[in-house]
Design an enzyme around this catalytic site. Structure first.
Site, PDB file in Angstrom:
ATOM      1  N   HIS A 222      -6.968 -32.748 100.093  1.00 32.89           N
ATOM      2  CA  HIS A 222      -6.840 -34.588  99.382  1.00 32.89           C
ATOM      3  C   HIS A 222      -6.134 -35.128  99.784  1.00 32.89           C
ATOM      4  O   HIS A 222      -5.813 -35.606 100.478  1.00 32.89           O
ATOM      5  CB  HIS A 222      -5.374 -34.113  98.076  1.00 32.89           C
ATOM      6  CG  HIS A 222      -5.134 -32.815  97.498  1.00 32.89           C
ATOM      7  ND1 HIS A 222      -4.892 -31.859  97.473  1.00 32.89           N
ATOM      8  CD2 HIS A 222      -6.023 -32.352  96.161  1.00 32.89           C
ATOM      9  CE1 HIS A 222      -5.458 -30.751  96.188  1.00 32.89           C
ATOM     10  NE2 HIS A 222      -5.845 -31.430  95.462  1.00 32.89           N
ATOM     11  N   ASN A 223      -7.803 -35.673 100.804  1.00 36.60           N
ATOM     12  CA  ASN A 223      -8.149 -36.757 101.334  1.00 36.60           C
ATOM     13  C   ASN A 223      -8.872 -38.083 100.649  1.00 36.60           C
ATOM     14  O   ASN A 223      -9.414 -37.778  99.383  1.00 36.60           O
ATOM     15  CB  ASN A 223      -8.395 -36.794 102.760  1.00 36.60           C
ATOM     16  CG  ASN A 223      -9.808 -35.194 101.961  1.00 36.60           C
ATOM     17  OD1 ASN A 223     -10.597 -35.667 101.456  1.00 36.60           O
ATOM     18  ND2 ASN A 223      -9.802 -34.818 103.389  1.00 36.60           N
ATOM     19  N   ASP A 372     -12.307 -33.279  88.369  1.00 33.44           N
ATOM     20  CA  ASP A 372     -11.609 -33.073  89.656  1.00 33.44           C
ATOM     21  C   ASP A 372     -11.745 -31.925  90.651  1.00 33.44           C
ATOM     22  O   ASP A 372     -11.918 -32.002  91.512  1.00 33.44           O
ATOM     23  CB  ASP A 372      -9.980 -32.773  88.890  1.00 33.44           C
ATOM     24  CG  ASP A 372      -8.969 -33.297  89.926  1.00 33.44           C
ATOM     25  OD1 ASP A 372      -9.581 -32.954  91.246  1.00 33.44           O
ATOM     26  OD2 ASP A 372      -8.005 -32.768  90.340  1.00 33.44           O
TER      27      ASP A 372
HETATM   28 ZN   LIG Z   1      -8.078 -34.529  93.014  1.00 36.60          ZN
END
Ligand SMILES: [Zn+2]
Length: 488
Positions: A222-223, A372
């Site tokens: 999650h960067n 996502d």
């Molecule tokens: Zn995400």
């Protein structure tokens, strides 16, 4: 125009008594010239060499090296043994050289505007070097964390200039995000200008978007690269589904803003951990999507700074709409709500009405969810490293949960999960059903998004079969060993 010849250097080499003329650009790096000399003398291109003149003096190899003539050729002498005994050191040296070459070329071509060609050359140099190193050394030192990157058949493209080719690449789900280095996310004004073009006028992305960049942590998964991927996939879906004609400009703005902001300040550990460990975030948001609420709050804290307020020109009513829309989309990325959101979309999709606000909002929620978790839509070479990143993050969490005596999800447990087992269920039961539902509305995504998902599922199923067979063999082996031990 007339200075073409001065851009080149001409050097004569003595190759076993034969004169070999070598011509190179004066903009070549020393490394390039060495390689050229190696090739000219029939040596492998990464051989360490020295260059001697007719008196036996060593000559430095660089673009400003002294001229010679056919009558005074230089001799190329390979250096063997000694200082490069260690293969790993050799490998590191080569990589360092390439990195230096890359950065020196970069600063030069930044000025000269020829960067694209040179970056592409560097990239292919790195690829060739890696392949050559691999073929020379088999696998002895390339194991574990020194694995070679897989061969890429994904097209590469120049990026800083955002040529038409780059814009086209960004529009494709197959875009290879690993070709962007992390320092390349600091966009130049030129890039910012160009980024505006393919979208629409209302997009006011200023260089202070670094506020966004700086608020992504350097997590394994999650960067900011993940944020970039999700945003790029959103852009490509908008383009692919022609959403700019179906949605209002404000809706498009909401989709892109939510994608950019959707994981801001992600603290590595997921909602389950936050809730079980009773973290500050869980307490603040009453266990209701603590992370997603936090991402939203950070986003609007950033936008509340006058320097970062990209919505400054909207009237209060429009801002309210943008804020509400963005919050709705970011909150929709909580996977705990996956079933609820997809069911709601399924009920609308057969009679979808683009003039119905509820329908449009639901579609936007599904779109950000698709983006996502879209890594497996991308070609295998691009998608697979993301699985490693995600597992690394999962393992960080499960290790901590074990240490703190908290419940551990099996899919995060390094003792229980493998890449194929992690991916098969997710692709089959989460990704494919969701993308196939979106496909009902936008049949054009089948070929570029759904088909790659099916292929990825098949590939992981094959991998799992191999894993299972290997485990079976191992099991038999150890059984035989035990039996043999008992006989004695
Ligand atoms: Zn995400």
């Amino acid at each position: 125009m007339g200075s073409a010849s001065s851009a080149y250097r001409m050097i004569y080499l003595d190759v076993d008594g034969r004169i070999q003329k070598v011509v190179f650009s004066r903009f070549c790096s020393p490394c390039d010239i060495k390689e050229l000399f190696c090739t000219a003398t029939g040596l492998s291109r990464n051989t360490t060499i020295s260059l001697l003149d007719s008196t036996g003096a060593m000559v430095s190899i660089d673009p400003t090296m002294p001229n010679n003539s056919e009558r005074s050729p230089y001799k190329v002498v390979p250096i063997t043994g000694g200082q490069l005994a260690d293969k790993e050191e050799l490998f590191q040296n080569v990589l360092t050289q390439v990195a230096e070459q890359f950065s020196s070329r970069w600063s030069y071509f930044r000025l000269e505007g020829m960067k694209v060609v040179e970056i592409e050359k560097c990239r292919s140099d790195i690829k060739k070097l890696r392949e050559e190193m691999a073929s020379r050394n088999n696998s002895s030192f390339l194991d574990d964390n020194k694995k070679l990157t897989p061969r890429r058949d994904v097209p590469s493209y120049p990026k800083y200039m955002l040529s038409q080719q780059t814009i086209d690449a960004l529009r494709k789900p197959a875009f290879d995000v690993w070709l962007w280095e992390s320092n390349e996310y600091h966009l130049s004004q030129e890039t910012v200008e160009a980024l505006r073009q393919p979208i629409f006028d209302v997009w006011q992305w200023e260089p202070n978007e670094l506020c966004i960049h700086d608020n992504y942590r350097n997590n394994p998964f999650h960067n900011f690269r993940h944020c970039f991927c999700v945003t790029q996939m959103m852009y490509s879906m908008i383009y692919l589904c022609n959403l700019q004609e179906k949605f209002t400009q404000v809706d498009i703005l909401i989709l892109m803003t939510a994608a950019v902001c959707h994981d801001l300040d992600h603290p590595v550990y997921n909602n389950t951990y936050q809730i079980n460990a009773r973290t500050e975030l869980a307490v603040r948001y009453n266990d209701i999507s603590p992370l997603e609420n936090h991402h939203c709050a950070v986003a609007f804290q950033i936008f509340s700074q006058p320097d970062c307020n990209i919505f400054a020109n909207f009237d209060p009513e429009a801002f309210k709409q943008i804020r509400q829309g963005t919050i709705t989309l970011i909150l929709a990325t909580d996977m705990a709500r996956h079933g609820e959101i997809l069911d709601s979309f399924k009920q609308k999709v057969d009679n979808f009405d683009f003039t119905n606000e509820e329908h449009v909002t639901c579609l936007k929620m599904v779109l950000i969810k698709c983006c996502d978790i879209s890594n497996e839509v991308r070609p295998m070479e691009v998608a697979e490293p993301w699985v490693d990143c995600l597992l690394e993050e999962y393992f960080m969490q499960s290790d901590r949960e074990k240490a703190e005596g908290l419940p551990v999800a099996p899919f995060m447990d390094r003792e229980k999960v493998t890449k194929p087992t992690a991916q098969i269920g997710f692709i089959k039961f989460v990704l494919i059903p969701m993308f196939e539902t979106v496909m009902k509305l936008f049949p054009q995504i089948e070929e570029v998004m759904v088909q790659p998902l099916r292929e990825s599922r098949d590939r992981y199923e094959e991998l799992k079969q191999i894993d299972d067979a290997m485990n079976e063999v191992q099991k038999k082996k150890s059984e035989n060993l035990t039996m043999g031990g008992k006989k004695k």
